[in-house]
Design an enzyme around this catalytic site. Structure first.
Site, PDB file in Angstrom:
ATOM      1  N   LYS A  71      48.502  36.188  40.004  1.00 55.26           N
ATOM      2  CA  LYS A  71      47.172  35.718  40.497  1.00 55.26           C
ATOM      3  C   LYS A  71      47.099  34.774  41.779  1.00 55.26           C
ATOM      4  O   LYS A  71      46.479  34.476  42.848  1.00 55.26           O
ATOM      5  CB  LYS A  71      46.444  34.887  39.612  1.00 55.26           C
ATOM      6  CG  LYS A  71      46.828  33.434  39.076  1.00 55.26           C
ATOM      7  CD  LYS A  71      46.174  32.854  37.924  1.00 55.26           C
ATOM      8  CE  LYS A  71      47.248  31.690  37.300  1.00 55.26           C
ATOM      9  NZ  LYS A  71      47.245  30.402  38.200  1.00 55.26           N
ATOM     10  N   THR A  72      48.480  34.005  41.625  1.00 56.21           N
ATOM     11  CA  THR A  72      48.849  33.189  43.043  1.00 56.21           C
ATOM     12  C   THR A  72      48.847  33.853  44.205  1.00 56.21           C
ATOM     13  O   THR A  72      48.475  33.600  45.139  1.00 56.21           O
ATOM     14  CB  THR A  72      49.993  32.349  42.608  1.00 56.21           C
ATOM     15  OG1 THR A  72      49.948  31.730  41.554  1.00 56.21           O
ATOM     16  CG2 THR A  72      50.220  31.241  43.698  1.00 56.21           C
TER      17      THR A  72
ATOM     18  N   ASP B  66      41.520  27.780  41.733  1.00 60.99           N
ATOM     19  CA  ASP B  66      42.649  28.451  41.031  1.00 60.99           C
ATOM     20  C   ASP B  66      42.482  27.789  39.357  1.00 60.99           C
ATOM     21  O   ASP B  66      41.812  26.736  39.058  1.00 60.99           O
ATOM     22  CB  ASP B  66      43.989  27.771  41.485  1.00 60.99           C
ATOM     23  CG  ASP B  66      44.883  28.383  40.514  1.00 60.99           C
ATOM     24  OD1 ASP B  66      45.113  29.685  40.130  1.00 60.99           O
ATOM     25  OD2 ASP B  66      46.172  27.866  40.577  1.00 60.99           O
ATOM     26  N   GLU B  67      42.948  28.395  38.198  1.00 57.41           N
ATOM     27  CA  GLU B  67      42.666  27.974  36.926  1.00 57.41           C
ATOM     28  C   GLU B  67      41.028  27.780  36.726  1.00 57.41           C
ATOM     29  O   GLU B  67      40.947  26.715  35.848  1.00 57.41           O
ATOM     30  CB  GLU B  67      43.572  26.996  36.607  1.00 57.41           C
ATOM     31  CG  GLU B  67      45.132  27.099  36.999  1.00 57.41           C
ATOM     32  CD  GLU B  67      45.690  27.925  36.054  1.00 57.41           C
ATOM     33  OE1 GLU B  67      45.137  28.593  35.242  1.00 57.41           O
ATOM     34  OE2 GLU B  67      46.945  27.900  36.021  1.00 57.41           O
TER      35      GLU B  67
ATOM     36  N   GLN C 149      44.021  31.543  28.743  1.00 55.77           N
ATOM     37  CA  GLN C 149      44.705  30.484  29.010  1.00 55.77           C
ATOM     38  C   GLN C 149      44.116  29.200  29.091  1.00 55.77           C
ATOM     39  O   GLN C 149      44.659  28.392  29.562  1.00 55.77           O
ATOM     40  CB  GLN C 149      45.679  30.913  30.043  1.00 55.77           C
ATOM     41  CG  GLN C 149      46.559  32.115  30.026  1.00 55.77           C
ATOM     42  CD  GLN C 149      47.271  32.688  31.327  1.00 55.77           C
ATOM     43  OE1 GLN C 149      48.226  31.755  31.486  1.00 55.77           O
ATOM     44  NE2 GLN C 149      47.050  33.618  32.067  1.00 55.77           N
TER      45      GLN C 149
ATOM     46  N   ARG D 262      54.844  33.693  28.254  1.00 58.24           N
ATOM     47  CA  ARG D 262      55.821  32.965  29.323  1.00 58.24           C
ATOM     48  C   ARG D 262      57.063  34.031  29.353  1.00 58.24           C
ATOM     49  O   ARG D 262      57.828  33.654  30.120  1.00 58.24           O
ATOM     50  CB  ARG D 262      56.298  31.529  28.964  1.00 58.24           C
ATOM     51  CG  ARG D 262      55.212  30.651  28.954  1.00 58.24           C
ATOM     52  CD  ARG D 262      54.270  30.627  30.100  1.00 58.24           C
ATOM     53  NE  ARG D 262      53.137  31.204  29.977  1.00 58.24           N
ATOM     54  CZ  ARG D 262      52.381  31.737  30.898  1.00 58.24           C
ATOM     55  NH1 ARG D 262      52.681  31.421  32.125  1.00 58.24           N
ATOM     56  NH2 ARG D 262      51.373  32.640  30.874  1.00 58.24           N
TER      57      ARG D 262
END
Length: 741
Positions: free
Chosen positions: A32-33, A216-217, A247, A600
Site C-alpha cells: 500500500k505504501t 494512509d491508514e 487492521q 507481520r
DNA sequence: AGGACGGTAGTTTTT
DNA sequence: CTACCGTCCT
C-alpha cells in the site's frame, strides 16, 4: 513509465485511477505504501499536478517520513511545497496560520496526556470532586471520548452522577486549556474540522489549494478526521484513501473503521480497488490469518494470496506455564538465529500487554542474550525530560500555568505548595495567568502584585520571575540549544539530576539527549523545536538493532514485518484480553489485533500459550484463546520443547486425576512426558455422535473424530447446520452428558 | 521536603 | 504480586 513495471495490475489501477474518490483496500503486505507513493509520483510526473496542490496525511511521523523519502526517490521535482504530515501536524500548521479564528493565539502549546491529566486533576479539585470516587484518568478518558465524537459537554445523554461530573470537568477543562493558551491532541483535529465546516473563507482557501488529498491508514480515522477530510475535499473531490478494515486496532482511541463504509456512501462514484496479492508472507501464514479474520463481520472480504509458496506450517506450542512458554520462545528464537541463520533483527516476539514482556526478558537475561524492548519506557515520559521541556514551554508561553506549576520549584527554590496555591489562586481571582504575575513581580516593589502575599514568599517568586523574564527576553535571539543550556546552567539542573544515585547519571544523560535534539534546530527561537517535541512521539526514536530480538506489543507491531514472529500468550483473558470479553465489538478488535500479529510474519510464525499463567495473585489455569479454535488443524504444527526443562517439575497436581484433556495436552505438546507410563493409547476424546457444546458455536453432534499425524481432530455439526473441524485438544468443546432415560 | 506507609488498581497508546 | 499514587509523619 519504467517504474510502473514493478507494480501488479491492481496496483497500477490504483496508481493511475482517474480523478475523483478512490478507495484502496489493501491487505497486509500488499504494497500500500508503494501504491500511495507511486500515486503521488504519477500525479506530479504524469498529470502535472504541482506539489503544493497535494496533501498527504498519515497517522505517524514515521509513515510520513517514509512516504516522503520514497516519493523523493521517484520524482525529480522539488517537493518542498507539498503538505505531507500526520493529521495532527497538518492541523497544527493550519491552525497556527488561522489562529485569528480560534480562542487561542497562534503560539498555542500542545498539551500531552500528562498535561491533560494534570488539568483534569486541577479542575476536579476546583469543583470539589473527590479523585477517589472518580479517577481523574477515567474522567479524562470520558472527556476524550466525547471530544473524539465532536461532542460538547452538555451532549452527554444520560445524566448519571458520573456523567454530570464529566460534564462539569469537561467544561472547566476546556476553559482551562484556553486560559493556558493550550490545545490538546484532540483539539488540533476538532478545531480544524470546525473551522473548515463553519468558516467558508478558510474552507475554500484550503479546499481550493488541495487538488489531491491522499490518506494512509484510513481505517484508523475518527470523527473529526473524517469530517475535516470531507471539507478539504469539498471542491475537487479528489480524495484517495488507502486502508484495511482488518487492521483497525485503535477503536479505543476513537478510530472507526466504519468510515470505510461511510466513505463509499458519502462519496458517490467511488472507485474501489482491492489489493490482494501479498508480497510478505508464505501461504500457510496467510491461510492462518484468513481463518482467523474471516470470522469478523462488517468487512470487505479479501482473498489474500502469495506467490512466495507454502512455506512452513504455523508452529503451535503449549507450555505448562507461562514461564515455560517464555523459555520455549527465547530458546527457539536463539535456535533460529544460530541454526537457521535468521538474523536476530528479523525475529520478533509479540504480546498483548506490556507487562508480559517481563517473563520474556527474564528468559533472555538468563540466556545472556540481548533483546530490544519497544515502547516500554518512553523517553519523553521521563520526569527530568518533561521538566526541562516544561521550562522551555513556559518561556515560550508564560501563560502555560501547567508547565509553570511543574517547574516553579524544580529544583527546589523554597517555593512550597502553599505559595504556589496562593499564586494560582490570586492569579485566578484577577483573571490573569500566573506567569504574567511572576514576570511583573520581577519589577520588585513597584509591581502592583507585590502585596498579595507575605514578603518572604513574594521575594522568592520575584526571583524566579526575573529569571523567567530574562529567558523570555532572549528566547527569540537564541538558538534552542543555547537557550536550554543557559537555563540548565542557571538553575543548576545537572547538580539536581546527579544526586549520587545510579539513576542520577541516567537522568542527566537524558537531559543531554534533549540538548542534542535541540541542537538540530538552527533557527533562533523555540517554535520549531517545541512543535516537534509535542507532535513527534518517540515511536520512531527506537533504534534499529540488527543483532537483537525485538519484543513489542501487537499494537506496536502494526506496519512492521519480520522473518520470524512469535505471538506469546494465546489464552483467553490475555488475547482476547479480559476487558474485551463482554463486548462483541471489542472481541472483533482483539481478533484484528491477532490478525495484525500473524500477518507481520514473512516466513515463520509461532503461536504459543500456556496451561497456567501467573496472575495477579497466584496461578491461573487458562483456557486456550478462542481464536486458536478457528485455525484448521492442518495449518498447524504442534511443537514440543526440545530443550531440557530448566526448572524442576515439582508442581504435582494433588487434586484428583487429570482429565483426558490434560492427558492429551501432556502427550501432545508439553516437554515432560507422562512419567514412565507406557504411552497411552490414542484417546478418542469425542466419540462419534456425542453431544457437545462449543464455547462460541453452541451445541452440536460429533460427526467424525480422527487422529491424523499427532493431531486429534474432531468434526462437529452444529444445530444451526454449520459443520466445523477442530483441533480436538484445544477446541473449547465440552461433552454434554447423555440423559439416561 | 523527603521518606515511609497504606490503599488501590492493574489494556492497548499512532499524536 | 507489583507499581504507583496520595497522605501522613517526621
Amino acid at each position: 513509465m519504467s517504474h510502473y513495471s514493478s507494480l501488479n495490475p491492481q496496483q497500477i489501477e490504483a496508481v493511475t485511477a482517474e480523478n475523483g474518490p478512490v478507495l484502496v483496500l489493501a491487505g497486509p503486505g500488499s504494497g500500500k505504501t508503494r501504491v500511495l507513493t507511486h500515486r503521488v509520483a504519477y500525479l506530479i510526473g504524469e498529470k502535472h499536478v504541482q506539489p503544493y496542490q497535494i496533501l498527504t496525511v498519515t497517522f505517524t511521523n514515521k509513515a510520513a517520513r517514509e512516504i516522503e523519502k520514497r516519493v523523493r526517490g521517484l520524482v525529480e521535482t522539488d517537493l518542498s511545497g507539498m503538505m505531507m504530515g500526520t493529521f495532527h501536524s497538518v492541523c497544527a500548521r493550519i491552525l497556527r496560520r488561522e489562529a485569528d479564528y480560534l480562542p487561542v493565539s497562534s503560539n498555542f502549546v500542545i498539551f500531552d496526556t500528562d498535561d491533560q491529566e494534570r488539568v483534569v486533576k486541577l479542575c476536579m479539585a476546583d469543583l470539589n470532586l473527590d479523585p477517589k470516587i472518580y479517577r481523574p484518568g477515567g474522567i479524562l478518558n470520558s472527556i476524550s471520548g466525547l471530544k473524539n465524537d465532536m461532542r460538547q459537554p452538555d451532549d452527554l445523554q444520560s445524566k448519571s452522577p458520573r456523567d454530570k461530573a464529566v460534564q462539569r470537568v469537561f467544561q472547566r477543562y476546556q476553559e482551562t486549556l484556553v486560559k493556558n493558551n493550550a490545545v490538546d491532541f484532540d483539539d488540533l483535529l476538532i478545531y480544524t474540522a470546525r473551522l473548515l465546516e463553519e468558516n467558508q473563507l478558510v474552507r475554500e482557501k484550503y479546499a481550493h489549494r488541495f487538488q489531491h488529498i491522499l490518506v494512509d491508514e484510513f481505517q484508523d480515522t475518527n470523527v473529526p478526521q473524517y469530517r475535516l477530510l470531507r471539507q478539504l475535499a469539498s471542491i475537487h473531490g479528489n480524495i484517495f484513501v488507502v486502508g484495511d478494515e482488518d487492521q483497525s486496532i485503535y477503536r479505543w482511541r476513537g478510530a472507526d473503521y466504519h468510515n470505510v463504509e461511510r466513505f463509499q456512501q458519502d462519496y458517490s462514484g467511488t472507485t474501489k480497488i482491492l489489493l490482494e496479492q501479498n508480497y510478505r508472507s508464505t501461504q500457510f501464514v496467510l491461510d492462518v490469518a484468513r481463518a482467523v479474520i474471516d470470522r469478523n463481520l462488517h468487512r470487505t472480504r479479501k482473498a489474500l494470496f502469495t506467490e512466495r509458496g507454502d512455506g512452513e506450517r504455523v508452529h503451535l506450542f503449549v507450555g505448562r506455564d507461562d514461564r515455560q512458554e517464555a523459555e520455549f520462545i527465547c530458546r527457539t528464537a536463539i535456535k533460529l538465529r544460530d541454526t537457521k541463520r535468521v538474523p536476530a533483527g528479523e525475529i520478533a516476539i509479540m504480546y498483548r500487554t506490556n507487562a508480559q514482556s517481563r517473563q520474556l526478558e527474564e528468559q533472555f537475561i538468563k540466556l545472556k542474550e540481548k533483546y530490544r524492548l519497544v515502547g516500554a519506557l518512553r523517553f519523553y515520559g521521563r520526569r527530568e525530560v518533561k521538566d526541562v521541556i516544561s521550562y522551555l514551554r513556559l518561556v515560550h508561553n508564560p501563560a502555560d500555568s501547567i508547565s509553570l506549576e511543574r517547574v516553579i520549584n524544580v529544583p527546589q527554590r523554597k517555593i512550597g505548595d502553599k505559595t504556589v496555591a496562593d499564586l494560582l489562586g490570586y492569579a485566578a481571582s484577577i483573571d490573569q495567568p500566573a506567569g504574567s504575575i511572576l514576570l511583573s513581580l520581577a519589577d520588585g516593589e513597584t509591581s502592583p502584585h507585590w502585596q498579595f502575599m507575605p514578603r518572604a514568599a513574594v521575594t522568592r517568586l520575584a526571583d524566579f520571575g526575573s529569571r523567567l523574564r530574562e529567558w523570555v527576553s532572549v528566547k527569540n535571539e537564541m538558538k534552542a540549544v543555547d537557550l536550554l543550556s543557559k537555563i540548565l546552567e542557571e538553575i543548576h539542573f545537572q547538580d539536581y539530576c546527579q544526586d549520587e544515585s545510579e539513576e542520577g547519571l541516567d537522568r542527566w544523560e537524558n537531559v543531554e539527549e534533549v540538548l542534542r535534539l535541540a541542537a538540530e534546530y538552527e533557527e533562533p527561537g523555540l517554535d520549531a523545536f517545541l512543535e516537534n517535541l509535542a507532535l513527534v512521539g518517540d515511536q520512531d526514536t527506537l533504534p534499529e538493532s540488527p543483532d537483537a530480538v525485538t519484543l513489542l506489543t501487537l499494537h506496536a507491531a502494526k506496519g512492521l514485518e519480520f522473518g520470524a514472529v512469535f505471538i506469546y500468550g494465546l489464552d483467553e483473558k490475555v488475547l482476547p484480553h479480559s476487558r474485551a470479553l463482554d463486548d462483541p465489538e471489542e472481541l472483533e478488535e482483539e481478533r484484528r489485533l491477532f490478525y495484525v500479529g500473524i500477518t507481520r510474519a514473512k516466513d515463520l510464525l509461532y503461536l504459543t500459550r500456556a496451561e497456567s499463567r501467573l496472575g495477579y495473585g497466584g496461578v491461573d489455569y487458562t483456557d486456550p484463546s478462542r481464536f486458536l479454535a478457528d485455525i484448521p488443524a492442518n495449518l498447524l504444527q504442534p511443537e514440543k520443547a526440545t530443550f531440557p526443562t530448566a526448572y524442576s517439575d515439582n508442581k504435582q497436581r494433588s487434586w484428583g486425576s487429570p482429565t483426558w484433556r490434560e492427558q492429551q495436552d501432556e502427550m501432545l505438546w508439553t516437554s515432560t512426558p507422562a512419567k514412565s507410563a507406557p504411552p497411552p493409547p490414542p484417546p478418542e476424546p469425542y466419540p462419534v455422535n456425542t453431544r457437545v457444546r462449543h464455547l462460541t458455536y453452541g451445541d452440536g453432534w460429533v460427526e467424525q473424530c480422527g487422529v491424523d499425524g499427532s493431531d486429534a481432530t474432531v468434526t462437529v455439526v452444529f444445530d444451526d447446520g454449520t459443520k466445523k473441524k477442530f483441533l480436538a485438544s484445544i477446541a473449547p468443546l465440552t461433552i454434554i452428558p447423555r440423559k439416561t432415560g
